[in-house]
Design a protein around this motif. Structure first.
Motif, PDB file in Angstrom:
ATOM      1  N   ASP A 170       0.835  -1.206   0.000  1.00 59.11           N
ATOM      2  CA  ASP A 170       0.000   0.000   0.000  1.00 59.11           C
ATOM      3  C   ASP A 170       0.867   1.253   0.000  1.00 59.11           C
ATOM      4  N   THR A 171       1.963   1.223   0.771  1.00 63.52           N
ATOM      5  CA  THR A 171       2.875   2.370   0.810  1.00 63.52           C
ATOM      6  C   THR A 171       3.522   2.590  -0.546  1.00 63.52           C
ATOM      7  N   LYS A 172       3.914   1.487  -1.215  1.00 59.79           N
ATOM      8  CA  LYS A 172       4.528   1.593  -2.532  1.00 59.79           C
ATOM      9  C   LYS A 172       3.547   2.193  -3.536  1.00 59.79           C
ATOM     10  N   VAL A 173       2.299   1.749  -3.517  1.00 64.06           N
ATOM     11  CA  VAL A 173       1.276   2.281  -4.433  1.00 64.06           C
ATOM     12  C   VAL A 173       1.028   3.754  -4.134  1.00 64.06           C
ATOM     13  N   ALA A 174       0.905   4.098  -2.849  1.00 64.03           N
ATOM     14  CA  ALA A 174       0.664   5.495  -2.469  1.00 64.03           C
ATOM     15  C   ALA A 174       1.843   6.378  -2.870  1.00 64.03           C
ATOM     16  N   SER A 175       3.067   5.864  -2.715  1.00 63.36           N
ATOM     17  CA  SER A 175       4.252   6.639  -3.107  1.00 63.36           C
ATOM     18  C   SER A 175       4.265   6.860  -4.612  1.00 63.36           C
ATOM     19  N   GLY A 176       3.913   5.835  -5.370  1.00 60.61           N
ATOM     20  CA  GLY A 176       3.844   5.980  -6.829  1.00 60.61           C
ATOM     21  C   GLY A 176       2.819   7.021  -7.238  1.00 60.61           C
ATOM     22  N   LEU A 177       1.648   6.990  -6.608  1.00 54.39           N
ATOM     23  CA  LEU A 177       0.615   7.979  -6.927  1.00 54.39           C
ATOM     24  C   LEU A 177       1.071   9.387  -6.556  1.00 54.39           C
ATOM     25  N   LEU A 178       1.723   9.508  -5.422  1.00 52.31           N
ATOM     26  CA  LEU A 178       2.226  10.818  -4.986  1.00 52.31           C
ATOM     27  C   LEU A 178       3.294  11.322  -5.948  1.00 52.31           C
ATOM     28  N   LEU A 179       4.178  10.439  -6.390  1.00 55.77           N
ATOM     29  CA  LEU A 179       5.216  10.827  -7.334  1.00 55.77           C
ATOM     30  C   LEU A 179       4.605  11.279  -8.656  1.00 55.77           C
ATOM     31  N   ALA A 180       3.578  10.559  -9.120  1.00 58.20           N
ATOM     32  CA  ALA A 180       2.901  10.953 -10.360  1.00 58.20           C
ATOM     33  C   ALA A 180       2.245  12.322 -10.199  1.00 58.20           C
ATOM     34  N   VAL A 240       3.208  14.702  -8.182  1.00 55.68           N
ATOM     35  CA  VAL A 240       4.270  15.711  -8.139  1.00 55.68           C
ATOM     36  C   VAL A 240       4.780  16.009  -9.549  1.00 55.68           C
ATOM     37  N   GLU A 241       4.923  14.978 -10.378  1.00 51.86           N
ATOM     38  CA  GLU A 241       5.383  15.189 -11.754  1.00 51.86           C
ATOM     39  C   GLU A 241       4.374  16.001 -12.547  1.00 51.86           C
ATOM     40  N   GLU A 242       3.085  15.707 -12.383  1.00 52.49           N
ATOM     41  CA  GLU A 242       2.048  16.491 -13.058  1.00 52.49           C
ATOM     42  C   GLU A 242       2.086  17.940 -12.595  1.00 52.49           C
ATOM     43  N   LEU A 243       2.304  18.134 -11.310  1.00 46.25           N
ATOM     44  CA  LEU A 243       2.396  19.486 -10.766  1.00 46.25           C
ATOM     45  C   LEU A 243       3.604  20.212 -11.343  1.00 46.25           C
ATOM     46  N   GLN A 244       4.721  19.504 -11.494  1.00 49.07           N
ATOM     47  CA  GLN A 244       5.906  20.106 -12.090  1.00 49.07           C
ATOM     48  C   GLN A 244       5.642  20.517 -13.533  1.00 49.07           C
ATOM     49  N   GLN A 245       4.973  19.654 -14.291  1.00 46.69           N
ATOM     50  CA  GLN A 245       4.662  19.985 -15.675  1.00 46.69           C
ATOM     51  C   GLN A 245       3.743  21.194 -15.751  1.00 46.69           C
ATOM     52  N   GLY A 246       2.738  21.224 -14.893  1.00 49.01           N
ATOM     53  CA  GLY A 246       1.827  22.368 -14.865  1.00 49.01           C
ATOM     54  C   GLY A 246       2.556  23.649 -14.494  1.00 49.01           C
ATOM     55  N   THR A 247       3.475  23.560 -13.537  1.00 48.11           N
ATOM     56  CA  THR A 247       4.255  24.731 -13.133  1.00 48.11           C
ATOM     57  C   THR A 247       5.147  25.191 -14.281  1.00 48.11           C
ATOM     58  N   GLY A 248       5.722  24.252 -15.008  1.00 46.83           N
ATOM     59  CA  GLY A 248       6.548  24.607 -16.169  1.00 46.83           C
ATOM     60  C   GLY A 248       5.742  25.329 -17.240  1.00 46.83           C
ATOM     61  N   LYS A 249       4.527  24.843 -17.501  1.00 41.78           N
ATOM     62  CA  LYS A 249       3.670  25.497 -18.494  1.00 41.78           C
ATOM     63  C   LYS A 249       3.308  26.904 -18.051  1.00 41.78           C
ATOM     64  N   ILE A 250       2.974  27.053 -16.779  1.00 41.86           N
ATOM     65  CA  ILE A 250       2.613  28.372 -16.264  1.00 41.86           C
ATOM     66  C   ILE A 250       3.819  29.311 -16.346  1.00 41.86           C
ATOM     67  N   THR A 251       5.018  28.803 -16.043  1.00 38.57           N
ATOM     68  CA  THR A 251       6.224  29.618 -16.139  1.00 38.57           C
ATOM     69  C   THR A 251       6.448  30.074 -17.574  1.00 38.57           C
ATOM     70  N   ASN A 252       6.259  29.166 -18.537  1.00 41.68           N
ATOM     71  CA  ASN A 252       6.410  29.535 -19.951  1.00 41.68           C
ATOM     72  C   ASN A 252       5.415  30.617 -20.343  1.00 41.68           C
ATOM     73  N   HIS A 253       4.165  30.472 -19.903  1.00 48.83           N
ATOM     74  CA  HIS A 253       3.149  31.479 -20.226  1.00 48.83           C
ATOM     75  C   HIS A 253       3.504  32.831 -19.602  1.00 48.83           C
ATOM     76  N   LEU A 254       4.002  32.806 -18.367  1.00 41.95           N
ATOM     77  CA  LEU A 254       4.395  34.060 -17.720  1.00 41.95           C
ATOM     78  C   LEU A 254       5.568  34.719 -18.450  1.00 41.95           C
ATOM     79  N   ASP A 255       6.517  33.912 -18.903  1.00 38.03           N
ATOM     80  CA  ASP A 255       7.632  34.470 -19.671  1.00 38.03           C
ATOM     81  C   ASP A 255       7.147  35.114 -20.960  1.00 38.03           C
ATOM     82  N   ARG A 256       6.223  34.447 -21.643  1.00 35.96           N
ATOM     83  CA  ARG A 256       5.649  35.017 -22.870  1.00 35.96           C
ATOM     84  C   ARG A 256       4.926  36.321 -22.578  1.00 35.96           C
ATOM     85  N   LEU A 257       4.151  36.338 -21.499  1.00 34.61           N
ATOM     86  CA  LEU A 257       3.428  37.559 -21.140  1.00 34.61           C
ATOM     87  C   LEU A 257       4.394  38.700 -20.839  1.00 34.61           C
ATOM     88  N   GLN A 258       5.476  38.416 -20.127  1.00 37.95           N
ATOM     89  CA  GLN A 258       6.452  39.458 -19.835  1.00 37.95           C
ATOM     90  C   GLN A 258       7.100  39.973 -21.111  1.00 37.95           C
TER      91      GLN A 258
END
Length: 156
Positions: free
Chosen positions: A64-74, A76-94
């Motif tokens: 259960d811990t391994k499954v929960a860790s995998g879901l948490l890691l996924a 976090v990766e989605e959050l990183q991708q979303g943050t990267g997209k938002i950063t790109n949009h902010l750079d374009r806006l600037q």
């Protein structure tokens, strides 16, 4: 009469509902030895069962811990991708804001355009008046030339 065997008779006696008969039938001659496992075997059985249950529960908990860790890691990766997209949009806006500021500073204002338009109109009107003056002068020269030509043709 019906004759019963000794085992059938004892069964009938056991089925009897009177207390007296039961006491007669249940006589004890001596204590029957009950064989119980030795205390060490009981403790070993308990420890073995406890160990097996603990091992299984730890295994399931780790899974259960391994499954929960995998879901948490996924996540976090989605959050990183979303943050990267938002950063790109902010750079374009600037970048767009910088370009807009540069265009505003170098671009003409409506008042400037109106001033230039007025000056161009004055210049055009001045040139038109000069053209009219030039035409009038040319017409006067033509008239003078025609008079000279007429007077010379009369003289000749």
């Amino acid at each position: 009469m019906l004759r019963l065997s000794t085992s059938a008779r004892s069964t009938l006696r056991h089925l009897s509902t009177s207390a007296v008969r039961r006491e007669e039938v249940v006589g004890t001659v001596g204590a029957v030895p009950v064989r119980r496992p030795v205390g060490g075997f009981r403790i070993l059985g308990f420890l073995f069962g406890f160990s097996a249950a603990s091992a299984l529960s730890i295994y399931y908990l780790q899974q259960d811990t391994k499954v929960a860790s995998g879901l948490l890691l996924a996540s976090v990766e989605e959050l990183q991708q979303g943050t990267g997209k938002i950063t790109n949009h902010l750079d374009r806006l600037q970048t767009v804001e910088k370009e807009l500021a540069a265009l505003k500073s170098s671009g003409a204002i409506k008042e400037d355009v109106s001033k230039v338009r007025g000056e161009t109109k004055k210049l055009y009107d001045g040139l038109h008046l000069e053209v009219l003056d030039l035409r009038a002068h040319v017409w006067g020269v033509e008239q003078d030339l025609q008079k000279v030509v007429k007077t010379e043709s009369i003289r000749i």
